[in-house]
Design an enzyme around this catalytic site. Structure first.
Site, short mmCIF file in Angstrom:
data_model
loop_
_atom_site.label_atom_id
_atom_site.label_comp_id
_atom_site.label_asym_id
_atom_site.label_seq_id
_atom_site.Cartn_x
_atom_site.Cartn_y
_atom_site.Cartn_z
N GLU A 167 10.23 32.44 -16.96
CA GLU A 167 10.80 32.17 -18.35
C GLU A 167 12.04 33.26 -18.10
O GLU A 167 12.49 33.34 -17.07
CB GLU A 167 9.82 33.23 -19.26
CG GLU A 167 9.39 34.52 -18.99
CD GLU A 167 8.67 35.31 -20.08
OE1 GLU A 167 8.08 34.46 -20.96
OE2 GLU A 167 8.31 36.49 -19.96
N ASP A 171 14.44 42.80 -23.33
CA ASP A 171 15.16 41.27 -23.35
C ASP A 171 16.60 41.64 -23.91
O ASP A 171 17.27 40.80 -24.61
CB ASP A 171 14.57 40.38 -24.33
CG ASP A 171 12.91 40.31 -24.00
OD1 ASP A 171 12.55 40.47 -22.90
OD2 ASP A 171 12.16 40.18 -25.00
#
Length: 458
Positions: free
Chosen positions: A207, A45
Site C-alpha cells: 500500500e 502518512d
C-alpha cells in the site's frame, strides 16, 4: 570564531507558558538509539511540499490526539528545515460529508494551476474513495470538491486509497492501492476524474505508493505489512524503479514488484516499529530525505487510543542507483540533518527527555544556539514564543535580543524561565525564533512538548 556570549532573561508571562524544562528533542548529535521524532503529537502518512515562501508544509492523516481538541482533520505543520515543525491548524473544520461520516487519511498535496490540490482517502473497505480539495495557498483555506474523484467501484479495482499524484505538466497520474494491488490511473486535466484505465504496477503485498524521479528513473516506494498492529507491526518500506510511469518496476535483482519483487529500504528496530508511508524531499545541498511515520515501541498509542505514529526523517544514500537509509532502521542516519540555505540557524544547546512536569516557582535556564551561515553574516533578533495547549501561539515571551554575527559565527543566549504559579494544566511547546522582527520569522527551533500544571494529565 569569537567566544560564546550569553544573556539571561526572566520570563514572567502571566501564566501563558505553564512549564518549561530542559527536556528537549535530542535531534542533533545524539546516538541513533536516542534520536526521536520531528512531527508531534502525530504525523501519520505525511505528505510534504515546499511552498513559494520557502517553508515546508506537512499534511498528515486525521487523528484524535487525545489533547481535548477532538479530531484533527488533516493536520498541517510548517518547518524551515524539516527538523523543527510547528502546528499550523487543520485543513478541514469537519470531515467532508459527501461519503458519509468517514475519516480522512493519507493526504497527498501537489501544486496545480492557480494554487494547490490535496487528494485524500475517504470511505470504507467496501467502496473506498479518493477526494480532492483545492486552496490558493498551502495554509488554505481548503475548499472540498464535494464529491469523489473516483471510488473503487468506479474504476473496477479494490483498495483505492493512499493517493500519490505525479504531474509532469502534460498529464496527471495517480497511484493508489492497499493490499489489493498498486495501480496507476491517469486523471483528466483538472485532476477531478479518471481518464484512463488502471494499470497495475505492484502486487497485493503493498500500500502507500509514492513516486520519485531521479537520474532518468521513476522510483516507486511502497509499504508492506500492517501499519498499526502494535508491537507486532511489520510495516516497512520497499522500492522498485522503471523508466516508465506505468512500469514495470523492478528491484535491484531485476524482479518485478508485480511478481514478488521489492528492494527493502527501511524496517523496524528495537526502539521503533512500523516505519512506512513515506515521501521524499530534497534539501538545498542536493541530498534526499525520507519523511515517514513510525511508532515508538515504548508508547504504541496516543492518549485517545489511536496508533502513536510520529513523523520521522532519515537521509537517503543512493548506492548504484538504489535508495538506502543508514542501517535500514529508523533514525539510523542521525545526527545528520538536512541542509538549507537559511539566513540563520537556531537550535537548543542542550536537549534531554520528553515529559518533565513543572509547577509554579520552578526555574529553568534555556540555552539557545544561534549560527550564521558559513558564507554570510546575519543581523537580526532572537526571542521565545510558545504554543498553548490549544496550539495557538503566544505573543513573544521575551523582548527580542539583537544579534550581529559574522559568517560562520556561533553564539549562545541563555533565557531563564520561572514557571508562574497560576498556570493551567496542559501541554506546551517553546519555540526559539529568529528574524528581523517578531512579525517576520525566518527560522525557529521547537522545544519538546512538556506536560505541566503540577501533575501529569492523561
Amino acid at each position: 570564531m569569537r567566544p560564546s556570549r550569553s544573556m539571561s532573561r526572566r520570563l514572567l508571562r502571566n501564566g501563558l507558558l505553564a512549564a518549561l524544562s530542559v527536556s528537549l528533542f535530542p535531534l542533533f548529535a545524539l546516538p541513533a538509539a536516542q534520536a526521536i521524532p520531528v512531527v508531534i503529537p502525530a504525523g501519520a502518512d505525511p505528505s510534504v511540499i515546499r511552498g513559494d515562501d520557502g517553508l515546508f508544509y506537512a499534511f498528515v492523516t486525521s487523528d484524535d490526539w487525545g489533547d481535548g481538541q477532538g479530531m484533527h482533520n488533516v493536520a498541517m505543520f510548517t518547518s524551515f528545515d524539516l527538523v523543527d515543525w510547528m502546528f499550523a491548524g487543520d485543513a478541514f473544520d469537519s470531515r467532508p460529508g459527501w461519503h458519509g461520516d468517514k475519516g480522512t487519511w493519507a493526504p497527498d498535496v501537489v501544486a496545480e494551476d492557480n494554487g494547490y490540490a490535496m487528494y485524500y482517502s475517504l470511505g470504507d473497505d467496501v467502496n473506498p474513495c479518493i477526494g480532492k480539495a483545492s486552496a490558493p495557498e498551502l495554509i488554505g483555506p481548503w475548499t472540498d470538491l464535494g464529491r469523489a474523484v473516483f471510488c473503487a467501484k468506479d474504476v473496477g479495482i479494490g483498495g483505492t486509497i493512499d493517493p500519490a499524484v505525479w504531474d509532469d505538466g502534460t498529464t496527471k497520474t495517480m497511484y493508489v492501492g492497499n493490499f489489493r494491488g498498486i495501480y496507476a490511473i491517469e486523471l483528466n486535466s483538472d485532476g477531478t476524474a479518471p481518464e484512463g484505465d488502471p494499470v497495475q504496477v505492484a502486487d497485493d503485498r503493498f500500500e502507500a505508493p509514492y513516486i520519485y524521479e531521479r537520474d532518468g528513473y521513476y522510483y516507486l516506494f511502497v509499504s508492506a505489512g500492517n501499519c498499526c498492529n502494535g508491537q507486532r507491526s511489520a510495516y516497512r518500506v520497499l522500492a522498485g524503479r522503471s523508466d516508465s510511469l506505468t512500469g514495470p518496476f523492478l528491484d535491484r535483482k531485476g524482479q518485478d514488484l508485480n511478481e514478488g519483487g521489492g528492494a527493502l529500504v527501511l524496517a523496524g528496530s528495537e526502539q521503533w516499529g512500523g516505519p512506512g508511508h513515506n515521501t521524499v524531499v530534497p534539501d538545498d545541498a542536493g541530498d534526499d530525505w525520507m519523511v515517514y511515520h513510525a511508532i515508538p515501541r515504548s508508547s504504541i498509542t496516543l492518549p485517545s487510543g489511536a496508533p502513536n505514529r510520529k513523523g520521522m526523517i532519515d537521509k537517503i544514500t543512493w548506492v548504484d542507483g538504489w535508495p538506502e537509509v543508514g542501517d535500514g532502521s529508523p533514525t539510523s542516519t542521525a545526527p545528520e540533518v538536512p541542509l538549507f540555505d537559511l539566513p540563520v540557524h537556531v537550535s537548543y544547546a542542550e536537549k534531554g527527555v520528553e515529559g518533565d512536569i513543572a509547577s509554579g516557582g520552578d526555574e529553568f535556564d534555556v540555552v539557545v544556539r544561534i549560527e550564521a551561515p558559513a558564507d554570510k553574516a546575519y543581523s537580526g533578533n532572537v526571542w521565545l514564543q510558545a504554543s498553548m495547549p490549544d496550539y495557538s501561539m503566544t505573543d513573544p515571551l521575551t523582548e527580542p535580543i539583537a544579534v550581529d554575527l559574522e559568517p560562520g559565527e556561533v553564539i549562545e543566549e541563555t533565557f531563564t524561565y520561572t514557571v508562574p504559579g497560576n498556570s493551567s494544566q496542559g501541554i506546551y511547546r517553546l519555540f526559539a525564533c529568529a528574524g528581523p522582527t517578531t512579525d517576520e520569522i525566518v527560522e525557529y527551533a521547537a522545544h519538546v512538548r512538556v506536560k505541566s500544571g503540577g501533575e501529569e494529565t492523561d
